[in-house]
Design a protein around this motif. Structure first.
Motif, PDB file in Angstrom:
ATOM      1  N   HIS A 202      -9.590  -5.186  -2.893  1.00 32.53           N
ATOM      2  CA  HIS A 202      -8.534  -5.699  -3.740  1.00 32.53           C
ATOM      3  C   HIS A 202      -7.319  -4.499  -3.890  1.00 32.53           C
ATOM      4  N   HIS A 203      -7.742  -3.239  -3.789  1.00 30.60           N
ATOM      5  CA  HIS A 203      -6.743  -2.168  -3.854  1.00 30.60           C
ATOM      6  C   HIS A 203      -5.914  -2.153  -2.761  1.00 30.60           C
ATOM      7  N   LEU A 204      -6.408  -2.395  -1.470  1.00 33.19           N
ATOM      8  CA  LEU A 204      -5.607  -2.567  -0.220  1.00 33.19           C
ATOM      9  C   LEU A 204      -4.547  -3.601  -0.452  1.00 33.19           C
ATOM     10  N   ALA A 205      -5.005  -4.834  -0.931  1.00 32.87           N
ATOM     11  CA  ALA A 205      -4.177  -6.173  -1.253  1.00 32.87           C
ATOM     12  C   ALA A 205      -2.931  -5.642  -1.989  1.00 32.87           C
ATOM     13  N   ARG A 206      -3.205  -4.779  -3.015  1.00 29.12           N
ATOM     14  CA  ARG A 206      -2.101  -4.438  -4.029  1.00 29.12           C
ATOM     15  C   ARG A 206      -1.315  -3.577  -3.191  1.00 29.12           C
ATOM     16  N   LEU A 207      -1.787  -2.485  -2.701  1.00 25.94           N
ATOM     17  CA  LEU A 207      -1.029  -1.505  -1.965  1.00 25.94           C
ATOM     18  C   LEU A 207      -0.239  -2.208  -0.906  1.00 25.94           C
ATOM     19  N   GLN A 208      -0.629  -3.128  -0.356  1.00 25.17           N
ATOM     20  CA  GLN A 208       0.190  -3.668   0.816  1.00 25.17           C
ATOM     21  C   GLN A 208       1.487  -4.056   0.419  1.00 25.17           C
ATOM     22  N   ALA A 209       1.010  -5.053  -0.746  1.00 30.52           N
ATOM     23  CA  ALA A 209       2.087  -5.708  -1.455  1.00 30.52           C
ATOM     24  C   ALA A 209       3.223  -5.008  -2.077  1.00 30.52           C
ATOM     25  N   ASN A 210       2.735  -3.724  -2.645  1.00 34.22           N
ATOM     26  CA  ASN A 210       3.778  -2.837  -3.334  1.00 34.22           C
ATOM     27  C   ASN A 210       4.581  -2.075  -2.203  1.00 34.22           C
ATOM     28  N   ALA A 211       3.850  -1.714  -1.125  1.00 38.73           N
ATOM     29  CA  ALA A 211       4.437  -1.028   0.082  1.00 38.73           C
ATOM     30  C   ALA A 211       5.532  -2.228   0.666  1.00 38.73           C
TER      31      ALA A 211
END
Length: 259
Positions: free
Chosen positions: A39-48
């Protein structure tokens, strides 16, 4: 505490100078791993992607996170993953810290103008100066965390999490209108409520609602939902609030995370 930067464990050292918004994730570790890592990786990828920053996580990053937790003796602590834009490129940084022992979060509304230079409210990124001021103002008033109150009087969230209020028609949480962080715990709780067919309302919240609600709660991905109360509220009602939050939001959280 150690620091991991771009594949290297470097101990404690000053990080490179940040040159623009730096998205990050704050995660709760359990027995040396991070249950909500995807979940955290998905959000960080989206924000990146939103910020135009390169980020290609792989299995080695997850392994480094687990190793850092082990080295720092933080198997059940807090892990922070930061994408740090600097003059010499974008650095990937991992750090750890202990969990807070707070069980019931004391809250205080704050009056802190949001500067135009701050990241948008729906983007989890440094600089965090605005939220640091919100929290500091609240702590100066005897609270653990500060409530973010916008100029229109709407109560949006806290410096460290999303806000929940219990009313006769169910739980209420402020809507994602661009001013509120789309928290991972918030999303998991809403999804579990829908799965159970339980009504949860996303609607605007005012200062009066804080006093009208029968219970308050505070959520983030590190701690899940925790009972909350306003500074100065009658403490005799705290056991009932704790029981309500645990039997409702807490039960949803345990089901959603298998915790």
């Amino acid at each position: 505490m150690s620091t991991w930067i771009d594949g290297q464990f470097v101990g404690e050292q000053k990080l490179p100078e940040r040159t623009s918004f730096a998205p990050f994730e704050t995660m709760g570790a359990v027995h040396g791993d991070v249950p909500l890592w995807p979940h955290h990786l998905a959000r960080l990828q989206a924000n990146a992607a939103r910020l135009g920053l390169p980020f290609r996580p792989d299995a080695a990053l997850h392994a480094a996170a687990r190793e850092l937790l082990r080295q720092d003796d933080q198997d059940d602590g807090v892990l922070r993953l930061l994408l740090l834009p600097s003059h010499d490129g974008v650095h990937t940084v991992l750090t750890t810290r202990p969990r807070s022992p707070t069980k019931v979060v004391q809250l205080l509304p704050t009056v802190v103008p949001r500067p135009a230079s701050a990241p948008p409210g729906d983007l989890k990124a440094e600089p965090r100066a605005y939220y640091d001021l919100v929290r500091q103002q609240a702590q100066d008033g005897g609270a653990d965390d500060g409530l973010v109150v916008d100029r229109d009087g709407h109560v949006l969230e806290t410096a460290l999490g999303n806000l929940w209020l219990r009313f006769p028609d169910g739980w209420v949480t402020p809507p994602l209108d661009g001013r509120v962080l789309p928290g991972i715990a918030r999303a998991l709780l809403l999804a579990e409520a829908r799965r159970r067919g339980v009504a949860v309302h996303e609607r605007a919240v005012g200062l009066g609602d804080l006093h009208a609600a029968s219970a308050l709660a505070h959520s983030n991905a590190v701690y899940g939902p925790r009972p909350a109360r306003l500074v100065g509220a009658d403490p005799t009602g705290t056991p009932a609030i704790v029981a309500t939050v645990d039997s409702e939001l807490g039960a949803w959280w345990r089901a959603a995370t298998k915790g």
